[in-house]
Write a protein that holds these residues in place. Structure first.
Motif, PDB file in Angstrom:
ATOM      1  N   GLY A 125       0.787  -1.229   0.000  1.00 57.93           N
ATOM      2  CA  GLY A 125       0.000   0.000   0.000  1.00 57.93           C
ATOM      3  C   GLY A 125       0.816   1.273   0.000  1.00 57.93           C
ATOM      4  N   SER A 126       2.119   1.170   0.203  1.00 56.56           N
ATOM      5  CA  SER A 126       2.971   2.358   0.187  1.00 56.56           C
ATOM      6  C   SER A 126       3.005   2.956  -1.221  1.00 56.56           C
ATOM      7  CB  SER A 126       4.393   2.006   0.628  1.00 56.56           C
ATOM      8  OG  SER A 126       5.269   3.101   0.435  1.00 56.56           O
ATOM      9  N   THR A 127       3.064   4.284  -1.287  1.00 58.06           N
ATOM     10  CA  THR A 127       3.137   4.967  -2.586  1.00 58.06           C
ATOM     11  C   THR A 127       4.559   5.429  -2.910  1.00 58.06           C
ATOM     12  OG1 THR A 127       2.569   7.084  -1.536  1.00 58.06           O
ATOM     13  CG2 THR A 127       0.743   5.751  -2.409  1.00 58.06           C
ATOM     14  N   LEU A 128       5.503   5.080  -2.064  1.00 59.74           N
ATOM     15  CA  LEU A 128       6.883   5.502  -2.274  1.00 59.74           C
ATOM     16  C   LEU A 128       7.464   4.838  -3.515  1.00 59.74           C
ATOM     17  CD1 LEU A 128       9.252   7.134  -1.143  1.00 59.74           C
ATOM     18  CD2 LEU A 128       9.854   5.156   0.268  1.00 59.74           C
ATOM     19  N   LYS A 129       8.064   5.614  -4.388  1.00 56.95           N
ATOM     20  CA  LYS A 129       8.682   5.112  -5.612  1.00 56.95           C
ATOM     21  C   LYS A 129      10.190   5.344  -5.524  1.00 56.95           C
ATOM     22  CE  LYS A 129       4.738   3.989  -7.433  1.00 56.95           C
ATOM     23  NZ  LYS A 129       4.366   2.548  -7.502  1.00 56.95           N
ATOM     24  N   PRO A 130      10.952   4.317  -5.198  1.00 59.68           N
ATOM     25  CA  PRO A 130      12.396   4.481  -4.978  1.00 59.68           C
ATOM     26  C   PRO A 130      13.108   5.004  -6.226  1.00 59.68           C
ATOM     27  CG  PRO A 130      11.630   2.346  -4.201  1.00 59.68           C
ATOM     28  CD  PRO A 130      10.506   2.935  -4.974  1.00 59.68           C
ATOM     29  N   ASP A 131      14.000   5.949  -6.007  1.00 58.06           N
ATOM     30  CA  ASP A 131      14.774   6.546  -7.098  1.00 58.06           C
ATOM     31  C   ASP A 131      16.058   5.744  -7.284  1.00 58.06           C
ATOM     32  OD1 ASP A 131      16.168   8.068  -8.892  1.00 58.06           O
ATOM     33  OD2 ASP A 131      16.147   9.927  -7.697  1.00 58.06           O
ATOM     34  N   LEU A 132      16.090   4.913  -8.313  1.00 59.83           N
ATOM     35  CA  LEU A 132      17.265   4.091  -8.595  1.00 59.83           C
ATOM     36  C   LEU A 132      18.032   4.608  -9.808  1.00 59.83           C
ATOM     37  CD1 LEU A 132      15.914   0.460  -7.980  1.00 59.83           C
ATOM     38  CD2 LEU A 132      16.955   2.072  -6.364  1.00 59.83           C
ATOM     39  N   SER A 133      17.920   5.888 -10.074  1.00 66.35           N
ATOM     40  CA  SER A 133      18.664   6.481 -11.178  1.00 66.35           C
ATOM     41  C   SER A 133      20.102   6.745 -10.746  1.00 66.35           C
ATOM     42  CB  SER A 133      18.003   7.786 -11.631  1.00 66.35           C
ATOM     43  OG  SER A 133      18.012   8.731 -10.566  1.00 66.35           O
ATOM     44  N   LYS A 134      20.975   6.959 -11.711  1.00 68.61           N
ATOM     45  CA  LYS A 134      22.358   7.316 -11.412  1.00 68.61           C
ATOM     46  C   LYS A 134      22.372   8.620 -10.620  1.00 68.61           C
ATOM     47  CE  LYS A 134      25.276   4.485 -13.782  1.00 68.61           C
ATOM     48  NZ  LYS A 134      26.589   3.957 -13.335  1.00 68.61           N
ATOM     49  N   GLY A 135      23.036   8.593  -9.447  1.00 69.56           N
ATOM     50  CA  GLY A 135      23.090   9.783  -8.614  1.00 69.56           C
ATOM     51  C   GLY A 135      21.749  10.178  -8.042  1.00 69.56           C
ATOM     52  N   GLY A 136      20.815   9.214  -7.942  1.00 72.15           N
ATOM     53  CA  GLY A 136      19.462   9.486  -7.472  1.00 72.15           C
ATOM     54  C   GLY A 136      19.385   9.847  -5.998  1.00 72.15           C
ATOM     55  N   LYS A 137      18.172  10.073  -5.536  1.00 71.04           N
ATOM     56  CA  LYS A 137      17.939  10.629  -4.196  1.00 71.04           C
ATOM     57  C   LYS A 137      17.271   9.620  -3.257  1.00 71.04           C
ATOM     58  CE  LYS A 137      19.542  14.599  -5.540  1.00 71.04           C
ATOM     59  NZ  LYS A 137      20.860  15.085  -5.056  1.00 71.04           N
ATOM     60  N   LEU A 138      17.683   8.368  -3.324  1.00 76.17           N
ATOM     61  CA  LEU A 138      17.091   7.353  -2.456  1.00 76.17           C
ATOM     62  C   LEU A 138      17.257   7.710  -0.987  1.00 76.17           C
ATOM     63  CD1 LEU A 138      15.655   4.590  -2.537  1.00 76.17           C
ATOM     64  CD2 LEU A 138      17.909   3.508  -2.402  1.00 76.17           C
ATOM     65  N   ALA A 139      18.412   8.220  -0.604  1.00 73.67           N
ATOM     66  CA  ALA A 139      18.651   8.584   0.794  1.00 73.67           C
ATOM     67  C   ALA A 139      17.685   9.674   1.242  1.00 73.67           C
ATOM     68  CB  ALA A 139      20.093   9.042   0.980  1.00 73.67           C
ATOM     69  N   ASP A 140      17.428  10.652   0.373  1.00 76.04           N
ATOM     70  CA  ASP A 140      16.487  11.713   0.722  1.00 76.04           C
ATOM     71  C   ASP A 140      15.072  11.155   0.862  1.00 76.04           C
ATOM     72  OD1 ASP A 140      18.563  13.511   0.590  1.00 76.04           O
ATOM     73  OD2 ASP A 140      18.063  14.230  -1.423  1.00 76.04           O
ATOM     74  N   GLN A 141      14.725  10.199   0.031  1.00 79.76           N
ATOM     75  CA  GLN A 141      13.391   9.602   0.098  1.00 79.76           C
ATOM     76  C   GLN A 141      13.165   8.869   1.422  1.00 79.76           C
ATOM     77  OE1 GLN A 141      13.580   7.348  -3.690  1.00 79.76           O
ATOM     78  NE2 GLN A 141      11.752   8.491  -4.297  1.00 79.76           N
ATOM     79  N   LEU A 142      14.231   8.355   1.999  1.00 78.20           N
ATOM     80  CA  LEU A 142      14.108   7.642   3.273  1.00 78.20           C
ATOM     81  C   LEU A 142      13.741   8.580   4.415  1.00 78.20           C
ATOM     82  CD1 LEU A 142      17.172   5.252   2.960  1.00 78.20           C
ATOM     83  CD2 LEU A 142      14.798   4.518   3.262  1.00 78.20           C
ATOM     84  N   GLY A 143      14.107   9.856   4.316  1.00 78.48           N
ATOM     85  CA  GLY A 143      13.846  10.791   5.397  1.00 78.48           C
ATOM     86  C   GLY A 143      14.510  10.313   6.672  1.00 78.48           C
ATOM     87  N   ASP A 144      13.715  10.180   7.729  1.00 79.63           N
ATOM     88  CA  ASP A 144      14.247   9.666   9.000  1.00 79.63           C
ATOM     89  C   ASP A 144      14.165   8.145   9.078  1.00 79.63           C
ATOM     90  OD1 ASP A 144      14.771  12.240   9.915  1.00 79.63           O
ATOM     91  OD2 ASP A 144      12.748  12.479  10.757  1.00 79.63           O
ATOM     92  N   GLY A 145      13.634   7.522   8.022  1.00 83.06           N
ATOM     93  CA  GLY A 145      13.509   6.066   8.021  1.00 83.06           C
ATOM     94  C   GLY A 145      14.810   5.386   7.613  1.00 83.06           C
ATOM     95  N   ARG A 146      14.782   4.061   7.629  1.00 83.73           N
ATOM     96  CA  ARG A 146      15.965   3.282   7.303  1.00 83.73           C
ATOM     97  C   ARG A 146      15.660   2.319   6.153  1.00 83.73           C
ATOM     98  NH1 ARG A 146      19.578   4.212  11.307  1.00 83.73           N
ATOM     99  NH2 ARG A 146      20.867   2.375  10.976  1.00 83.73           N
ATOM    100  N   LEU A 147      16.708   1.849   5.528  1.00 88.60           N
ATOM    101  CA  LEU A 147      16.586   0.889   4.441  1.00 88.60           C
ATOM    102  C   LEU A 147      17.113  -0.459   4.925  1.00 88.60           C
ATOM    103  CD1 LEU A 147      17.422   1.360   0.723  1.00 88.60           C
ATOM    104  CD2 LEU A 147      18.320  -0.600   1.944  1.00 88.60           C
ATOM    105  N   ALA A 148      16.255  -1.466   4.902  1.00 84.64           N
ATOM    106  CA  ALA A 148      16.637  -2.781   5.403  1.00 84.64           C
ATOM    107  C   ALA A 148      17.220  -3.647   4.296  1.00 84.64           C
ATOM    108  CB  ALA A 148      15.421  -3.492   6.009  1.00 84.64           C
ATOM    109  N   THR A 149      18.328  -4.285   4.588  1.00 86.40           N
ATOM    110  CA  THR A 149      18.890  -5.314   3.717  1.00 86.40           C
ATOM    111  C   THR A 149      19.865  -6.123   4.560  1.00 86.40           C
ATOM    112  OG1 THR A 149      19.809  -5.743   1.520  1.00 86.40           O
ATOM    113  CG2 THR A 149      20.883  -4.019   2.816  1.00 86.40           C
ATOM    114  N   GLY A 150      20.430  -7.158   3.980  1.00 87.31           N
ATOM    115  CA  GLY A 150      21.394  -7.942   4.724  1.00 87.31           C
ATOM    116  C   GLY A 150      22.646  -7.135   5.006  1.00 87.31           C
ATOM    117  N   ASP A 151      23.320  -7.478   6.090  1.00 79.92           N
ATOM    118  CA  ASP A 151      24.560  -6.789   6.452  1.00 79.92           C
ATOM    119  C   ASP A 151      25.562  -6.928   5.308  1.00 79.92           C
ATOM    120  OD1 ASP A 151      26.983  -5.924   7.513  1.00 79.92           O
ATOM    121  OD2 ASP A 151      26.627  -6.826   9.474  1.00 79.92           O
TER     122      ASP A 151
END
Length: 269
Positions: A125-151
């Motif tokens: 249900g999330s409307t967030l569209k991750p920016d995976l372009s070269k030099g994109g703004k994925l970190a900005d899209q996270l805001g105060d949130g975090r990105l989960a993946t394996g260590d």
């Protein structure tokens, strides 16, 4: 499941795994039956497919397969520490190479079994569209949130994720916001529960969790080809193990892998 450390006896390890999976006490089956069980240590992302393959193999042959799942790094370390496994399935080449260099697998049995894809998932249900372009703004899209993946220091999906983000020029900005999970399934759970807004997992993991949806896929040339090698463990003396490995790569076995979204192993360059 969480890795089991130290030196093991086959009977104790099998009982412990069975108890954890079934959620019951350590009720040990008859030694004669347990002796023929095939013990598989496998990457967390293979769990659903391996369990179905195990059920089919038992129906065909009468031989039970007991499996334990965690990050490939944890499984490889268990084997190095003496865990009595018959088969190892890794989510990358590095951890299989790690065991091969230590003569802990039967090299002539090694096979590149499967492939996969790297995707970004969001809570359903999330409307967030991750920016995976070269030099994109994925970190900005996270805001105060975090990105989960394996260590990324040891878990294959995290290593693939780091490579992809580096290729896109986004790693430096995203790294401080990582939620470093112990396996791809642990990262998936964080997204499914809404504890983080984004996660990087394999496409096959996204497909089995109704609490997430794929929001974007990384360009396939942005990360090393995802390869799942499998091999017999050097210390194994279980003749049924070879039969189960053969079954997993047979046409019937490959149909199961395909059902769960896996693709053929990438061809060697």
């Amino acid at each position: 499941m969480v890795g089991v450390k130290g030196k093991f006896g086959r009977r104790g390890f099998t009982a412990a795994v069975s108890a954890l999976v079934l959620g019951v006490g350590l009720t040990v089956a008859a030694p004669a039956a347990m002796a023929q069980d095939v013990l598989v240590l496998a990457a967390a992302s293979t769990k659903n497919a391996v369990e179905k393959l195990a059920a089919q193999f038992k129906a065909k042959t009468g031989t039970a397969v007991t499996s334990s799942f965690a990050a490939s790094s944890a499984m490889a370390k268990q084997i190095e520490n003496g865990a009595p496994a018959d088969i190892f399935i890794s989510a990358d080449l590095d951890w299989m190479n790690y065991l091969q260099k230590r003569d802990l697998i039967k090299t002539d049995s090694r096979v590149n079994l499967l492939g996969n894809e790297l995707v970004v998932v969001v809570p359903k249900g999330s409307t967030l569209k991750p920016d995976l372009s070269k030099g994109g703004k994925l970190a900005d899209q996270l805001g105060d949130g975090r990105l989960a993946t394996g260590d990324p220091s040891n878990v294959p999906v995290g290593k693939y994720a780091k490579a992809a983000l580096e290729s896109l020029g986004q790693w430096t900005a995203v790294e401080p916001k990582l939620a470093r999970a112990e396996s791809v399934r642990a990262a998936l759970v964080l997204v499914s529960r809404g504890e983080v807004p984004l996660g990087i997992v394999y496409r096959t993991d996204a497909a089995i969790d109704p609490g997430v949806e794929v929001a974007a896929a990384f360009p396939q040339d942005s990360y090393p080809a995802i390869t799942y090698p499998a091999a017999l463990v050097a210390a194994s003396r279980n003749t049924a193990a070879s039969a189960f490995l053969d079954y997993m790569k047979s046409p019937d076995g490959m149909a199961v892998w395909k059902e769960f979204g896996f693709v053929p192993a990438p061809k060697a360059p």
